[in-house]
Design an enzyme around this catalytic site. Structure first.
Site, short mmCIF file in Angstrom:
data_model
loop_
_atom_site.label_atom_id
_atom_site.label_comp_id
_atom_site.label_asym_id
_atom_site.label_seq_id
_atom_site.Cartn_x
_atom_site.Cartn_y
_atom_site.Cartn_z
N HIS A 53 0.84 -1.19 0.00
CA HIS A 53 0.00 0.00 0.00
C HIS A 53 0.88 1.25 0.00
CE1 HIS A 53 -4.02 -1.71 1.66
NE2 HIS A 53 -3.39 -2.64 0.96
N GLU A 55 0.79 3.93 1.80
CA GLU A 55 1.19 4.38 3.13
C GLU A 55 2.35 3.56 3.67
OE1 GLU A 55 -3.44 4.66 3.18
OE2 GLU A 55 -1.90 3.49 2.15
N CYS A 83 -6.74 2.18 5.25
CA CYS A 83 -7.42 0.94 5.65
C CYS A 83 -6.97 0.57 7.07
CB CYS A 83 -7.08 -0.18 4.67
SG CYS A 83 -5.36 -0.72 4.78
N CYS A 86 -3.09 0.04 7.30
CA CYS A 86 -2.31 1.27 7.23
C CYS A 86 -2.58 2.17 8.43
CB CYS A 86 -2.61 1.99 5.92
SG CYS A 86 -2.02 1.05 4.49
#
Length: 160
Positions: A53, A55, A83, A86
């Site tokens: 991801h 992040e 999410c 993260c």
């Protein structure tokens, strides 16, 4: 607000890199002492990695840059609400603040589905600012998913 928009525009540039790879266009930057120290964009399909991801990519780079897993004094700018994975990483990394472009009513954990960033039970809470260049961030995601649906529809029609 101008500073927030400046950094969110860079997060949007990162999201466009993900889009170029046919990834969900999510981008992120981390700022420390008014300088971008890390960038990240979604690469899950490209890297075949659940953890890729935007992040997490940026947190890894920022930690390396600062030489510490603690990212105190840092602000993350991200085009889509984090999410649960993260959001957990934001709390664990001790980031001070997250600035969010678009909220995510299906999976967001900075207030949409849950707010993991400000749970009193945790030893760290993250300040949240949302809606910075929100329309631009939302449009980028909406366009991506609309194009994806159209592409799948065309492929289905080809197979008949």
């Amino acid at each position: 607000m101008e500073k927030q928009e400046k950094y969110m525009k860079e997060a949007i540039r990162q999201a466009k890199k993900a889009r170029a790879l046919e990834e969900v266009p999510i981008g992120c930057v981390i700022v420390y002492e008014d300088k971008i120290i890390a960038r990240g964009y979604n690469r899950r399909n490209t890297d075949k990695n659940t953890l890729a991801h935007a992040e997490l990519q940026a947190i890894r780079k920022a930690s390396k840059k600062l030489g510490d897993w603690r990212l105190e004094g840092c602000t993350m700018y991200v085009t889509l609400e984090p999410c649960q994975m993260c959001a957990g990483a934001l709390v664990q990394s001790r980031i001070d603040k997250v600035v969010i472009g678009s909220m995510n009513p299906k999976a967001g954990c900075a207030g949409s589905v849950l707010n993991l960033l400000q749970m009193e039970q945790f030893n760290h809470q993250v300040e949240i600012v949302s809606g910075v260049l929100g329309e631009e961030c939302s449009a980028m995601l909406s366009d991506f998913f609309r194009e994806l649906r159209e592409k799948k529809k065309q492929e289905k029609l080809k197979n008949f």
